[in-house]
Design an enzyme around this catalytic site. Structure first.
Site, PDB file in Angstrom:
ATOM      1  N   GLU A   1       0.848  -1.084  -0.017  1.00 34.57           N
ATOM      2  CA  GLU A   1       0.034   0.124   0.042  1.00 34.57           C
ATOM      3  C   GLU A   1       0.927   1.129  -0.144  1.00 34.57           C
ATOM      4  O   GLU A   1       0.488   2.210  -0.510  1.00 34.57           O
ATOM      5  CB  GLU A   1      -0.851  -0.077   1.292  1.00 34.57           C
ATOM      6  CG  GLU A   1      -2.224   1.062   1.225  1.00 34.57           C
ATOM      7  CD  GLU A   1      -3.412   0.824   0.516  1.00 34.57           C
ATOM      8  OE1 GLU A   1      -3.050  -0.399  -0.315  1.00 34.57           O
ATOM      9  OE2 GLU A   1      -4.140   1.437   0.495  1.00 34.57           O
ATOM     10  N   ASP A   2       1.953   1.120   0.619  1.00 41.59           N
ATOM     11  CA  ASP A   2       2.599   2.465   0.859  1.00 41.59           C
ATOM     12  C   ASP A   2       4.118   2.593   0.401  1.00 41.59           C
ATOM     13  O   ASP A   2       4.883   3.517   0.618  1.00 41.59           O
ATOM     14  CB  ASP A   2       2.834   2.630   2.364  1.00 41.59           C
ATOM     15  CG  ASP A   2       1.474   2.838   3.240  1.00 41.59           C
ATOM     16  OD1 ASP A   2       0.609   3.273   2.476  1.00 41.59           O
ATOM     17  OD2 ASP A   2       1.369   2.789   4.478  1.00 41.59           O
TER      18      ASP A   2
END
Ligand code: MN
Length: 489
Positions: free
Chosen positions: A75-76
């Protein structure tokens, strides 16, 4: 936090396991998050490290801790889900994927979405370990919430208090539930929290300890006569539960002796009853307050002896007597035993909670490994998000039109298109659990399309389409001018 501390903690509960994977996961995450900082100013890697440590504390298995270490990577960072899959295999990749999906759920304090969000949380989780990771992730985020703007702090705290904490309770993960609740309490009601903290954890601590000493002076010589190993703990009620109790009873919570219990831990079941005998000969038991949950465990498997006695100065004190194993089970036992308990609402649980309890009982019976537990209790229902993150429950195979009518009749009537997960989609496309759906409307449009009846799945959409399509001028003309035949009755 360091990877070595996590490995050490993990080995306490899994002494014989190969921990190479933990180091690999750490290197992978550390590289992926390199240069990133958290809002608190710390290096980002500290967050997954703390998450993994919390998991090790609750005795989670190796894949769970590995997934905890890399849970924010897809996600990051630049690394993708495929990278995780390639490096760590399907089992861990699926755990990480589950956490990413749960991250999409957002509660904005609108009550009518609350139950759906809770259901969605469980429906999207096919592996119970995902929930454990998500809880530990959230717990660390709450502990470091001060880095965020106040409005965001409150949103996250409210979401945790109303969605996460009740689920932790349902699953019997008490230790996490209490920690989550007290942290949320602190951010949502800072003044009340400080007041209670001051009163019960600082001012009355001395008073409490003094009283505790008086009990010990009488009790310990008698326990020594039994010639057994014992531990005495003071179990202090967590602040949020005191706050709740004050609100329910609508009064100040002055009676300090109500807020703690004494817990005595002994080696075996026999000793539990012996200790109980001693306590009842030392002090007079309060009628109707003795509960033998060892002979008759609670439905969730909880075992312990409870009794309330009139102690020194005739004050009521609760004792809980149990073995170490019983104590572990009630606090951390989730890796082996997870069970349902919710004192307040056990009478009138919605069906879906009962289904979970049944699954849990099965698990307790067969002693199956936690990773084999599948929460497939929502087979015929799916949960779909609006762009604001509100959750809607729909029948399986539902379409954007079903979703549009679930939001509002006008949205349904005026629907002209849909965007599913950022992609333009047809109105009859099948929706999947966790899809984020936006409906494109045309305000000039007043009537639904009868053809939608061919594919809608929910009763609500079907009823509305029939109701409003009938009112369309064309329909009326067809009905009243002979010779023009309407296709539909
Ligand atoms: Mn995280």
């Amino acid at each position: 936090m360091t990877i070595d501390r996590i490995v050490k903690k993990f080995q306490e509960s899994h002494p014989d396991e190969d921990v190479t994977m933990l180091y690999l996961a750490y290197d992978f995450a550390n590289e992926a998050h390199a240069g990133q900082l958290r809002k608190t100013g710390e290096p980002y890697i500290q967050h997954p490290l703390h998450t993994a440590f919390l998991l090790a504390e609750i005795k989670a298995d190796l894949p769970t801790i590995v997934a905890g270490l890399i849970h924010d990577v897809p996600e990051d960072t630049d690394r993708t889900f495929e990278d995780v899959q390639k490096n760590f295999g399907d089992e861990i990749a699926n755990l990480v994927d589950g956490i990413t999906k749960l991250g999409k759920i957002k509660y904005r304090g609108i009550e009518r979405y609350r139950e759906n969000l809770k259901k969605m949380f469980l429906a999207m989780t096919t592996d119970i370990r995902v929930i454990f990771i998500k809880f530990c992730d959230r717990l660390h985020n709450l502990r470091t919430l001060e880095g965020l703007p106040i409005a965001k702090q409150k949103r996250i705290a409210q979401e945790t208090l109303e969605i996460y904490a009740p689920i932790a309770g349902m699953l019997g993960i008490w230790r996490l539930k209490w920690q989550l609740e007290d942290l949320c309490f602190k951010y949502l009601y800072p003044e009340k929290f400080q007041e209670l903290e001051q009163e019960y954890e600082i001012e009355k601590k001395a008073e409490r300890n003094q009283y505790f000493q008086k009990i010990k002076i009488e009790l310990i010589p008698r326990l020594k006569e039994l010639d057994l190993k014992y531990d005495i703990e003071v179990r202090f009620k967590h602040l949020y539960s005191i706050f709740q109790k004050m609100q329910r009873k609508d009064r100040r919570f002055d009676e300090i002796y109500d807020v703690f219990a004494l817990r005595i831990i002994v080696p075996d079941v026999n000793s539990c009853y012996k200790v109980l005998g001693i306590i009842h000969t030392l002090w007079k038991p309060k009628p109707n307050r003795f509960k033998d949950y060892i002979a008759v465990p609670k439905p969730n498997g909880y075992r312990s002896l409870h009794t309330t006695i009139f102690g020194p100065e005739s004050k009521a004190v609760e004792f809980q007597i149990r073995t170490q194993e019983m104590n572990d089970e009630s606090l951390y036992g989730l890796a082996a035993h997870w069970y349902y308990k919710s004192k307040n609402q056990s009478e009138q649980q919605p069906l879906w909670v009962k289904e979970i309890i049944d699954i849990q009982k099965e698990v307790l019976d067969t002693n199956e490994l936690i990773k084999n537990i599948k929460l497939n209790i929502f087979n015929d229902r799916i949960f779909v998000f609006s762009p604001k993150g509100d959750a809607f429950e729909l029948t399986e195979h539902s379409t954007p039109i079903d979703f549009a009518y679930a939001i509002h009749t006008n949205i349904g009537n005026q629907a002209t298109g849909a965007i599913i997960n950022d992609r333009l989609a047809k109105l009859d496309q099948e929706l999947k659990n966790g899809d984020l759906v936006e409906i494109i409307t045309d305000k000039g449009r007043l009537y639904p399309n009868r053809d939608w009846l061919k594919f809608v799945k929910t009763k609500r959409a079907r009823d509305r389409i029939k109701q409003f399509a009938r009112k369309s001028p064309l329909e009326n003309i067809k009905r009243f001018i002979p010779g023009i035949k309407s296709k539909t009755p």
